[in-house]
Motif scaffolding. Structure first.
Motif, PDB file in Angstrom:
ATOM      1  N   PRO A  30       0.811  -1.227   0.000  1.00 17.36           N
ATOM      2  CA  PRO A  30       0.000   0.000   0.000  1.00 17.36           C
ATOM      3  C   PRO A  30       0.839   1.270   0.000  1.00 17.36           C
ATOM      4  N   GLU A  31       2.025   1.208   0.610  1.00 13.06           N
ATOM      5  CA  GLU A  31       2.858   2.414   0.690  1.00 13.06           C
ATOM      6  C   GLU A  31       3.342   2.856  -0.690  1.00 13.06           C
ATOM      7  N   ILE A  32       3.449   1.912  -1.633  1.00 18.68           N
ATOM      8  CA  ILE A  32       3.880   2.255  -3.001  1.00 18.68           C
ATOM      9  C   ILE A  32       2.685   2.751  -3.817  1.00 18.68           C
ATOM     10  N   ILE A  33       1.631   1.953  -3.866  1.00 19.97           N
ATOM     11  CA  ILE A  33       0.483   2.279  -4.717  1.00 19.97           C
ATOM     12  C   ILE A  33      -0.280   3.492  -4.196  1.00 19.97           C
ATOM     13  N   ASN A  34      -0.177   3.783  -2.903  1.00 16.53           N
ATOM     14  CA  ASN A  34      -0.851   4.965  -2.360  1.00 16.53           C
ATOM     15  C   ASN A  34      -0.038   6.241  -2.540  1.00 16.53           C
ATOM     16  N   SER A  35       1.115   6.128  -3.185  1.00 14.74           N
ATOM     17  CA  SER A  35       1.956   7.299  -3.430  1.00 14.74           C
ATOM     18  C   SER A  35       1.476   8.039  -4.684  1.00 14.74           C
ATOM     19  N   THR A  36       1.088   9.279  -4.507  1.00 16.38           N
ATOM     20  CA  THR A  36       0.621  10.082  -5.644  1.00 16.38           C
ATOM     21  C   THR A  36       1.730  10.242  -6.686  1.00 16.38           C
ATOM     22  N   ILE A  37       2.949  10.466  -6.218  1.00 13.11           N
ATOM     23  CA  ILE A  37       4.082  10.639  -7.144  1.00 13.11           C
ATOM     24  C   ILE A  37       4.283   9.393  -7.984  1.00 13.11           C
ATOM     25  N   PHE A  38       4.186   8.226  -7.337  1.00  6.64           N
ATOM     26  CA  PHE A  38       4.331   6.954  -8.061  1.00  6.64           C
ATOM     27  C   PHE A  38       3.247   6.815  -9.127  1.00  6.64           C
ATOM     28  N   LEU A  39       1.998   7.098  -8.766  1.00  8.53           N
ATOM     29  CA  LEU A  39       0.883   6.935  -9.703  1.00  8.53           C
ATOM     30  C   LEU A  39       0.972   7.913 -10.873  1.00  8.53           C
ATOM     31  N   ILE A  40       1.364   9.153 -10.594  1.00  4.39           N
ATOM     32  CA  ILE A  40       1.548  10.120 -11.683  1.00  4.39           C
ATOM     33  C   ILE A  40       2.693   9.670 -12.589  1.00  4.39           C
ATOM     34  N   GLY A  41       3.768   9.134 -11.969  1.00  2.00           N
ATOM     35  CA  GLY A  41       4.889   8.618 -12.748  1.00  2.00           C
ATOM     36  C   GLY A  41       4.473   7.470 -13.648  1.00  2.00           C
ATOM     37  N   ILE A  42       3.654   6.544 -13.114  1.00  2.00           N
ATOM     38  CA  ILE A  42       3.143   5.419 -13.907  1.00  2.00           C
ATOM     39  C   ILE A  42       2.285   5.930 -15.065  1.00  2.00           C
ATOM     40  N   THR A  43       1.461   6.941 -14.787  1.00  2.00           N
ATOM     41  CA  THR A  43       0.612   7.522 -15.836  1.00  2.00           C
ATOM     42  C   THR A  43       1.458   8.074 -16.985  1.00  2.00           C
ATOM     43  N   ILE A  44       2.482   8.850 -16.649  1.00  2.00           N
ATOM     44  CA  ILE A  44       3.346   9.440 -17.673  1.00  2.00           C
ATOM     45  C   ILE A  44       4.106   8.353 -18.442  1.00  2.00           C
ATOM     46  N   LEU A  45       4.634   7.358 -17.704  1.00  7.12           N
ATOM     47  CA  LEU A  45       5.398   6.281 -18.345  1.00  7.12           C
ATOM     48  C   LEU A  45       4.538   5.486 -19.321  1.00  7.12           C
ATOM     49  N   THR A  46       3.327   5.122 -18.903  1.00 10.84           N
ATOM     50  CA  THR A  46       2.481   4.327 -19.791  1.00 10.84           C
ATOM     51  C   THR A  46       2.024   5.131 -21.006  1.00 10.84           C
ATOM     52  N   CYS A  47       1.776   6.418 -20.810  1.00  9.53           N
ATOM     53  CA  CYS A  47       1.415   7.274 -21.955  1.00  9.53           C
ATOM     54  C   CYS A  47       2.543   7.297 -22.983  1.00  9.53           C
ATOM     55  N   TRP A  48       3.768   7.402 -22.482  1.00 15.03           N
ATOM     56  CA  TRP A  48       4.925   7.394 -23.395  1.00 15.03           C
ATOM     57  C   TRP A  48       5.050   6.054 -24.114  1.00 15.03           C
ATOM     58  N   LEU A  49       4.887   4.953 -23.376  1.00 18.64           N
ATOM     59  CA  LEU A  49       5.009   3.625 -23.983  1.00 18.64           C
ATOM     60  C   LEU A  49       3.966   3.414 -25.078  1.00 18.64           C
ATOM     61  N   LEU A  50       2.765   3.933 -24.884  1.00 23.86           N
ATOM     62  CA  LEU A  50       1.686   3.750 -25.868  1.00 23.86           C
ATOM     63  C   LEU A  50       2.029   4.333 -27.229  1.00 23.86           C
TER      64      LEU A  50
END
Length: 227
Positions: free
Chosen positions: A145-165
């Motif tokens: 939960p400490e990882i997935i509840n991190s806003t910075i982590f989730l925003i980072g995942i959003t940006i990374l997946t957008c780039w990969l697409l």
């Protein structure tokens, strides 16, 4: 009658995606994940049946992309919206950045329809795989939960997946031209390892499978160049 079968399967993909979105807005991300799996099965079957029955059509191609924008574009955006909304540092507006996933998924699908390089394989991460990754995050949240509840982590995942697409990374399709082991060795190994991981870890295995998919694609195309 048979020419309508692929389009009916595409509509089933769309319906499943809509159901998944309803449950995502309700906060039941487990049902949403299973809806994505059902959408993925129908997404595979519509193309498979069109090739098998030899009834490919332009309307089928367009309908498939429209269904995918919902099931594999809007749906993962809603899931990420819910995760960011529940994260440890947020604002009333920050969760809306999740819908960048929807926007870039639409761009990816439009690009796919026009890009003649993607008739056999993919350039950039395909939307179903990206969606499976996004919907796996709530399952990982239970153990980390400490990882997935991190806003910075989730925003980072959003940006990374957008780039990969929309990236220029070449990724193999799981369509098999032949069943020959030598020609499809990397694909077979990827599927076997992925099946074992999913059997053991279920949805929590998806991030590992994603990394394995990209790595296997690199090896697959490197082997093609060398041979």
């Amino acid at each position: 009658m048979k020419r309508h079968i692929p389009n009916a399967l595409t509509c089933a993909n769309l319906l499943s995606g809509c159901i998944g979105i309803v449950f995502a807005f309700k906060g039941d991300l487990t049902i949403t994940a299973y809806a994505v799996l059902v959408s993925g099965i129908f997404d595979f079957l519509d193309g498979f049946s069109a090739r098998l029955l030899k009834v490919k059509s332009e309307i089928g191609k367009e309908l498939d992309s429209l269904a995918d924008v919902v099931s594999f574009g809007f749906l993962p955006g809603v899931v990420m919206f819910q995760l960011i909304s529940q994260s440890n540092f947020t604002s009333p507006y920050l969760p809306y950045t999740a819908f960048l996933i929807t926007i870039f998924s639409a761009l990816r699908l439009a690009k796919f329809n026009l890009d003649t390089r993607q008739t056999e394989d993919f350039i950039g991460l395909n939307t179903p795989m990206n969606t499976l990754f996004i919907v796996s995050l709530p399952f990982i949240q239970r153990d980390y939960p400490e990882i997935i509840n991190s806003t910075i982590f989730l925003i980072g995942i959003t940006i990374l997946t957008c780039w990969l697409l929309v990236s220029e990374i070449k990724i193999f399709s799981l369509k098999f031209g032949t069943s020959n082991w030598q020609d499809n060795k990397v694909k077979y190994i990827f599927l076997i390892i992925s099946a074992v991981l999913i059997a053991l870890l279920k949805f929590a295995a998806i991030p590992i499978v994603l990394v394995l998919y990209i790595t296997s694609s690199f090896l697959h195309f490197r082997n093609e160049i060398e041979s």
